[in-house]
Scaffold this motif. Sequence first.
Motif, PDB file in Angstrom:
ATOM      1  N   HIS A 180       4.321   9.970   1.037  1.00 56.83           N
ATOM      2  CA  HIS A 180       4.643  11.284   0.485  1.00 56.83           C
ATOM      3  C   HIS A 180       3.485  12.234   0.788  1.00 56.83           C
ATOM      4  O   HIS A 180       2.318  11.860   0.614  1.00 56.83           O
ATOM      5  CB  HIS A 180       4.835  11.236  -1.030  1.00 56.83           C
ATOM      6  N   THR A 181       3.807  13.429   1.221  1.00 55.02           N
ATOM      7  CA  THR A 181       2.790  14.468   1.414  1.00 55.02           C
ATOM      8  C   THR A 181       3.230  15.740   0.708  1.00 55.02           C
ATOM      9  O   THR A 181       4.400  16.129   0.776  1.00 55.02           O
ATOM     10  CB  THR A 181       2.564  14.765   2.912  1.00 55.02           C
ATOM     11  N   LEU A 182       2.278  16.383   0.042  1.00 56.61           N
ATOM     12  CA  LEU A 182       2.522  17.676  -0.594  1.00 56.61           C
ATOM     13  C   LEU A 182       1.755  18.741   0.167  1.00 56.61           C
ATOM     14  O   LEU A 182       0.542  18.615   0.385  1.00 56.61           O
ATOM     15  CB  LEU A 182       2.060  17.658  -2.056  1.00 56.61           C
TER      16      LEU A 182
ATOM     17  N   GLN B 236      -1.218  17.098  -9.802  1.00 59.92           N
ATOM     18  CA  GLN B 236      -1.305  15.940 -10.697  1.00 59.92           C
ATOM     19  C   GLN B 236       0.074  15.439 -11.088  1.00 59.92           C
ATOM     20  O   GLN B 236       0.334  14.229 -11.067  1.00 59.92           O
ATOM     21  CB  GLN B 236      -2.091  16.301 -11.947  1.00 59.92           C
ATOM     22  N   ALA B 237       0.960  16.348 -11.434  1.00 57.69           N
ATOM     23  CA  ALA B 237       2.294  15.947 -11.868  1.00 57.69           C
ATOM     24  C   ALA B 237       3.039  15.204 -10.767  1.00 57.69           C
ATOM     25  O   ALA B 237       3.649  14.152 -11.001  1.00 57.69           O
ATOM     26  CB  ALA B 237       3.082  17.172 -12.319  1.00 57.69           C
TER      27      ALA B 237
ATOM     28  N   MET C 155       0.842  -1.194   0.000  1.00 54.58           N
ATOM     29  CA  MET C 155       0.000   0.000   0.000  1.00 54.58           C
ATOM     30  C   MET C 155       0.880   1.248   0.000  1.00 54.58           C
ATOM     31  O   MET C 155       1.822   1.353   0.772  1.00 54.58           O
ATOM     32  CB  MET C 155      -0.915  -0.002   1.230  1.00 54.58           C
ATOM     33  N   VAL C 156       0.571   2.181  -0.891  1.00 54.83           N
ATOM     34  CA  VAL C 156       1.268   3.464  -0.950  1.00 54.83           C
ATOM     35  C   VAL C 156       0.264   4.557  -0.605  1.00 54.83           C
ATOM     36  O   VAL C 156      -0.856   4.577  -1.130  1.00 54.83           O
ATOM     37  CB  VAL C 156       1.873   3.720  -2.347  1.00 54.83           C
ATOM     38  N   ILE C 157       0.671   5.442   0.300  1.00 57.44           N
ATOM     39  CA  ILE C 157      -0.229   6.483   0.797  1.00 57.44           C
ATOM     40  C   ILE C 157       0.316   7.852   0.430  1.00 57.44           C
ATOM     41  O   ILE C 157       1.464   8.180   0.754  1.00 57.44           O
ATOM     42  CB  ILE C 157      -0.382   6.372   2.326  1.00 57.44           C
ATOM     43  N   LEU C 158      -0.510   8.658  -0.237  1.00 58.33           N
ATOM     44  CA  LEU C 158      -0.156  10.021  -0.625  1.00 58.33           C
ATOM     45  C   LEU C 158      -1.088  10.994   0.073  1.00 58.33           C
ATOM     46  O   LEU C 158      -2.295  10.763   0.137  1.00 58.33           O
ATOM     47  CB  LEU C 158      -0.269  10.205  -2.140  1.00 58.33           C
TER      48      LEU C 158
ATOM     49  N   TRP D 147       4.719  10.097  -8.005  1.00 58.75           N
ATOM     50  CA  TRP D 147       4.827   9.261  -6.807  1.00 58.75           C
ATOM     51  C   TRP D 147       4.117   7.915  -7.012  1.00 58.75           C
ATOM     52  O   TRP D 147       4.614   6.886  -6.593  1.00 58.75           O
ATOM     53  CB  TRP D 147       4.241   9.975  -5.606  1.00 58.75           C
ATOM     54  N   ALA D 148       2.957   7.969  -7.637  1.00 60.43           N
ATOM     55  CA  ALA D 148       2.195   6.727  -7.867  1.00 60.43           C
ATOM     56  C   ALA D 148       2.952   5.803  -8.820  1.00 60.43           C
ATOM     57  O   ALA D 148       2.869   4.572  -8.703  1.00 60.43           O
ATOM     58  CB  ALA D 148       0.822   7.043  -8.449  1.00 60.43           C
TER      59      ALA D 148
END
Length: 205
Positions: free
Chosen positions: A124-126, A195-196, A1-4, A201-202
């Motif tokens: 990752h967090t933006l 989006q970019a 699982m990847v969490i953004l 990251w995805a």
Amino acid sequence: MVILGLEGPSYGGKTSALGRLRRVPAMRDAMFFPCYVKSFARREDVPTPATTSAAEQVETFMTFMEIEGERVRAARRHGGLVVLDRTVDTLLAHAHAMDEIHGFGILPELRRRVEEMPHLRPDHTLYLDVTPELLHLRRKAAGHHEVEADYFLHDPAFLTHFRDYFCRPVRSTAAAELAVASGDGDRQETAAVVQALFTYWAGVR
């Protein structure tokens, strides 16, 4: 699982950006979670952001952590890419701001509670960084200034300390990696930035 995770001040452009992100092919199988406040059926049930005591701040934190627990269970069932509109770092940033404004001194306790409770730790967090002046103009353009002139989440002191949690961290955030980008452009420009980065990251999972 990847969490953004996507963070930023209220009226910072998160909702618009995530709405566009949902339509991107690379995000077709992602699970999107809305902001915590969207989990309340009635607006009057949302805890006040302008808490007046340490005890009230802890109670508010625990209320939102119940929602976080539901997020955790749903994300585990999904098992794939997860995108969060606000993360536990929002709760900690809010506590940091109230500590600085009122001297509650509860952030260390809440950090310990986070580690002991089920929560989603973003890979990752933006953080969308938007000037206070632009936030005020966006809220005014939305017609919300007349309804609620004194909007606590745009209080200058609150905005400063909330931003400092992400942009001038004394301690690490809950997110494993934090990036900061300007959200001062129009909604389309901000959405393009989100989006970019999120599709990148995805794609490197």
